[in-house]
Scaffold this active site. Structure first.
Site, PDB file in Angstrom:
ATOM      1  N   LEU A   1      -9.885  -3.357   5.073  1.00 17.44           N
ATOM      2  CA  LEU A   1      -8.991  -2.835   4.022  1.00 17.44           C
ATOM      3  C   LEU A   1      -7.743  -2.159   4.611  1.00 17.44           C
ATOM      4  O   LEU A   1      -7.854  -1.292   5.481  1.00 17.44           O
ATOM      5  CB  LEU A   1      -9.785  -1.823   3.178  1.00 17.44           C
ATOM      6  CG  LEU A   1      -9.098  -1.309   1.921  1.00 17.44           C
ATOM      7  CD1 LEU A   1      -8.985  -2.412   0.889  1.00 17.44           C
ATOM      8  CD2 LEU A   1      -9.865  -0.112   1.355  1.00 17.44           C
TER       9      LEU A   1
ATOM     10  N   HIS B   1       0.858  -1.185   0.000  1.00 20.09           N
ATOM     11  CA  HIS B   1       0.000   0.000   0.000  1.00 20.09           C
ATOM     12  C   HIS B   1       0.900   1.242   0.000  1.00 20.09           C
ATOM     13  O   HIS B   1       1.849   1.308   0.782  1.00 20.09           O
ATOM     14  CB  HIS B   1      -0.899  -0.009   1.242  1.00 20.09           C
ATOM     15  CG  HIS B   1      -1.837   1.150   1.276  1.00 20.09           C
ATOM     16  ND1 HIS B   1      -2.954   1.230   0.463  1.00 20.09           N
ATOM     17  CD2 HIS B   1      -1.810   2.305   1.977  1.00 20.09           C
ATOM     18  CE1 HIS B   1      -3.570   2.369   0.683  1.00 20.09           C
ATOM     19  NE2 HIS B   1      -2.901   3.040   1.596  1.00 20.09           N
TER      20      HIS B   1
HETATM   21  C1  GRF Z   1       1.588   0.859  -6.385  1.00 22.33           C
HETATM   22  O1  GRF Z   1       1.868   2.166  -6.009  1.00 22.33           O
HETATM   23  C2  GRF Z   1       0.939   0.109  -5.263  1.00 22.33           C
HETATM   24  O2  GRF Z   1       1.407   0.460  -4.004  1.00 22.33           O
HETATM   25  C3  GRF Z   1      -0.488   0.562  -5.401  1.00 22.33           C
HETATM   26  O3  GRF Z   1      -0.718   0.616  -6.780  1.00 22.33           O
HETATM   27  C4  GRF Z   1       0.519   0.822  -7.458  1.00 22.33           C
HETATM   28  C5  GRF Z   1       0.693  -0.328  -8.397  1.00 22.33           C
HETATM   29  O4  GRF Z   1       1.733  -0.114  -9.319  1.00 22.33           O
HETATM   30  N1  GRF Z   1      -1.372  -0.298  -4.674  1.00 22.33           N
HETATM   31  P1  GRF Z   1       2.215  -1.315 -10.236  1.00 22.33           P
HETATM   32  O5  GRF Z   1       0.986  -1.893 -10.927  1.00 22.33           O
HETATM   33  O6  GRF Z   1       2.890  -2.324  -9.356  1.00 22.33           O
HETATM   34  O7  GRF Z   1       3.151  -0.707 -11.224  1.00 22.33           O
END
Ligand code: GRF
Length: 196
Positions: free
Chosen positions: A150, A115
């Site tokens: 969540l 997250h």
């Molecule tokens: C990341 O910043 C993750 O923390 C968030 O969504 C983004 C996903 O990026 N939940 P990716 O698809 O891994 O490039």
């Protein structure tokens, strides 16, 4: 979690770009990494991460949530794909569906998420804009076990980055993402590596 020598069969669930998935998969190419990425699943057919997974030689499947009557039916199909690949642990990486307590319960203790905030700050969406609006001087990312509530499960690891003058949500997101790409593979390795 794993016996010595056993490499956990890990699935990565995505909805979009897949850069965290790729970072995990590349780390898992090392023979001493405690997991192998055996499956990538996206709930969206247009996720760019699917092509990234295919380029890495990882089976990449789509379970399109819109094709199902409801969350339970979608999750049953997802669960079936995980079981078909003998998946033992799941990493959510930019997976943008809220999972029901039933699904989370089936994977309890075996499913992690990343997250983009320093939880417990800013669960949910728009984390970078919220950090900027609050005037925070640092931001970051959290890897945690997934529980029914969540973004609230036990924290496994965090990475911190500074908030810089002139940052926008986009520039801050980029800095946090760079930290995520190092944090997530390491946190998964530490989680899965047998103690001792
Ligand atoms: C990341 O910043 C993750 O923390 C968030 O969504 C983004 C996903 O990026 N939940 P990716 O698809 O891994 O490039």
């Amino acid at each position: 979690m794993a016996e010595a020598g056993h490499r956990t069969r890990l699935a990565v669930l995505i909805s979009g770009r897949g850069s965290n998935m790729e970072a995990i998969a590349r780390a898992a190419e090392a023979p001493d990494y405690p997991a192998r990425v055996v499956l990538v699943v996206s709930n969206r057919a247009d996720a760019p991460g699917l092509a990234r997974a295919a380029a890495l030689g990882i089976p990449a499947e789509v379970v399109p949530h819109r094709a199902f009557a409801g969350r339970e039916a979608f999750e049953a199909a997802l669960d079936a794909r995980l079981r078909a690949h003998d998946v033992e642990a799941v990493a959510l990486a930019g997976f943008m569906r809220v999972l029901t307590p039933g699904f989370v319960g089936r994977w309890e203790g075996r499913m992690v998420n990343i997250h983009p905030s320093l939880l417990p700050l800013y669960p949910g969406l728009d984390t970078h804009a919220r950090a900027l609006a609050a005037g925070d001087r640092e931001a970051g990312a959290t890897v945690h076990l997934v529980t029914p509530e969540l973004d609230s499960g036990p924290i496994l690891a965090q990475a911190r980055v500074p908030v810089l003058a002139g940052d926008t949500a986009e520039t801050l997101a980029g800095r946090v993402l760079d930290a995520e790409l190092a944090l997530y593979p390491q946190a998964i390795a530490d989680w899965l590596r047998p103690a001792g």
